[in-house]
Design a protein around this motif. Structure first.
Motif, short mmCIF file in Angstrom:
data_model
loop_
_atom_site.label_atom_id
_atom_site.label_comp_id
_atom_site.label_asym_id
_atom_site.label_seq_id
_atom_site.Cartn_x
_atom_site.Cartn_y
_atom_site.Cartn_z
N GLN A 1 0.38 -1.62 0.45
CA GLN A 1 -0.19 0.22 0.39
C GLN A 1 0.78 1.31 0.04
O GLN A 1 0.76 2.32 -0.21
CB GLN A 1 -0.85 -0.01 1.47
N GLY A 2 2.19 0.89 1.00
CA GLY A 2 2.97 2.57 0.83
C GLY A 2 3.58 2.77 -0.42
O GLY A 2 3.46 3.64 -1.42
N GLN A 3 3.61 1.54 -1.22
CA GLN A 3 4.75 1.65 -2.49
C GLN A 3 3.50 2.43 -3.66
O GLN A 3 3.60 3.21 -4.52
CB GLN A 3 5.39 0.41 -3.41
N GLN A 4 2.29 1.04 -3.22
CA GLN A 4 0.94 2.51 -4.32
C GLN A 4 0.75 3.82 -4.27
O GLN A 4 0.91 4.39 -4.89
CB GLN A 4 -0.03 1.54 -3.75
N ALA A 5 0.92 4.41 -2.72
CA ALA A 5 0.82 5.54 -2.23
C ALA A 5 2.00 6.40 -3.05
O ALA A 5 1.37 7.31 -3.81
CB ALA A 5 0.52 5.54 -1.08
N SER A 6 2.65 6.31 -2.78
CA SER A 6 4.15 6.70 -3.41
C SER A 6 4.35 6.84 -4.70
O SER A 6 4.51 8.06 -5.50
CB SER A 6 6.08 5.26 -2.94
N GLN A 7 3.23 5.65 -5.51
CA GLN A 7 3.84 5.79 -6.59
C GLN A 7 1.95 7.24 -7.42
O GLN A 7 2.49 7.68 -8.72
CB GLN A 7 3.22 4.77 -7.72
N ARG A 8 1.67 7.24 -6.91
CA ARG A 8 0.74 8.28 -6.89
C ARG A 8 1.50 9.33 -6.90
O ARG A 8 0.62 10.11 -7.32
CB ARG A 8 -0.70 7.14 -5.81
#
Length: 278
Positions: free
Chosen positions: A242-249
């Motif tokens: 989830q943190g990686q997805q948030a960073s990508q967003r």
């Protein structure tokens, strides 16, 4: 005749139940021999099979007595082994849904084999037939072969000299081994063997069996720890994803905003250039 609800044909259920009842019922001979060899009379041996009717507990009782154990300790070990039948009864009461008047009599047949055959069926009719046929066949054969084994042991005399004292443990292991289907169950069995054999020289006869029962809660505790660790790892992995997805967003949003600012700046420059030309 085929049962309703897609279950097995009645004949197939009866065949399977008879196979289990006959195969296990014949091992009552080993119990009769072992019991008589431990010092019990023929009538005491037969009373155990008629009234107790749970092989593992019976073997545990006479095994402890044969080793010179205290009768109360031997009975306690047999009792703890038989407690599992109470949990079988809770499950079977829902599955079989027998009339109240029949339940006290059916309770005598709630053992490993009848439970296994009943649970293997896909409908209530098949479960009832499997329970009744397995229970009746096994009860009759177990008691008959118990009597024959006890009479045979009396005729033979010293059962130890013939090596028949090993018949009970051998049959018990043969019944137990196929039930150990998971790694946790095999771990419990192995730990119980280590505890029982390790404490045998230092504790009174019958007590190592009781101590070996501690293998079950130890295994459950270890399994709980492993499960909690796996859940923790899964939660951390989910948080990382989830943190990686948030960073990508965020990166995508920042890139889009930068692109929009560049386009707006280029638009202003083009507009200023056109005004200068005019």
């Amino acid at each position: 005749m085929r049962t309703d609800g897609g279950g097995k044909p009645d004949a197939a259920v009866v065949r399977d139940a008879l196979g289990v009842g006959i195969a296990v019922g014949l091992s009552g001979f080993a119990f009769g021999v072992t019991s008589a060899g431990s010092g019990l009379t023929v009538w005491q041996t037969c009373a155990l099979s008629l009234l107790v009717f749970t092989g593992a507990s019976q073997f545990a009782l006479v095994g402890a007595l044969a080793a010179g154990g205290n009768p109360l300790t031997a009975a306690a070990g047999a009792f703890f082994l038989g407690v599992r039948n109470a949990f079988y009864g809770l499950r079977l009461s829902q599955l079989l849904a027998l009339p109240r008047a029949v339940r006290p009599f059916a309770a005598q047949w709630v053992i490993d084999e009848t439970t296994a055959v009943s649970l293997a069926q896909r409908d209530r009719r098949g479960a009832r037939i499997g329970f009744a046929v397995t229970g009746l066949t096994l009860y009759v054969l177990w008691n008959l072969t118990t009597l024959l084994g006890a009479l045979g042991a009396e005729a033979i005399g010293d059962t130890d000299a013939w090596g028949l004292d090993a018949a009970g443990p051998a049959v018990f292991l043969a019944l137990l081994a196929p039930m150990l289907t998971t790694a946790t169950e095999r771990f419990v069995a192995g730990l119980a063997v280590l505890l029982g054999l390790g404490l045998l020289p230092v504790l009174p006869a019958g007590v190592p069996v009781l101590v070996a029962a501690l293998a079950a809660p130890v295994a459950l505790w270890a399994e709980g720890r492993r499960g909690a660790r796996r859940r923790g790892d899964a939660a951390r992995g989910l948080e990382g994803a989830q943190g990686q997805q948030a960073s990508q967003r965020r990166e995508a949003s920042q890139g889009q905003q930068a692109s929009q600012r560049r386009e707006a700046s280029q638009g202003r420059e083009a507009s200023q250039g056109q005004e200068g030309e005019r």
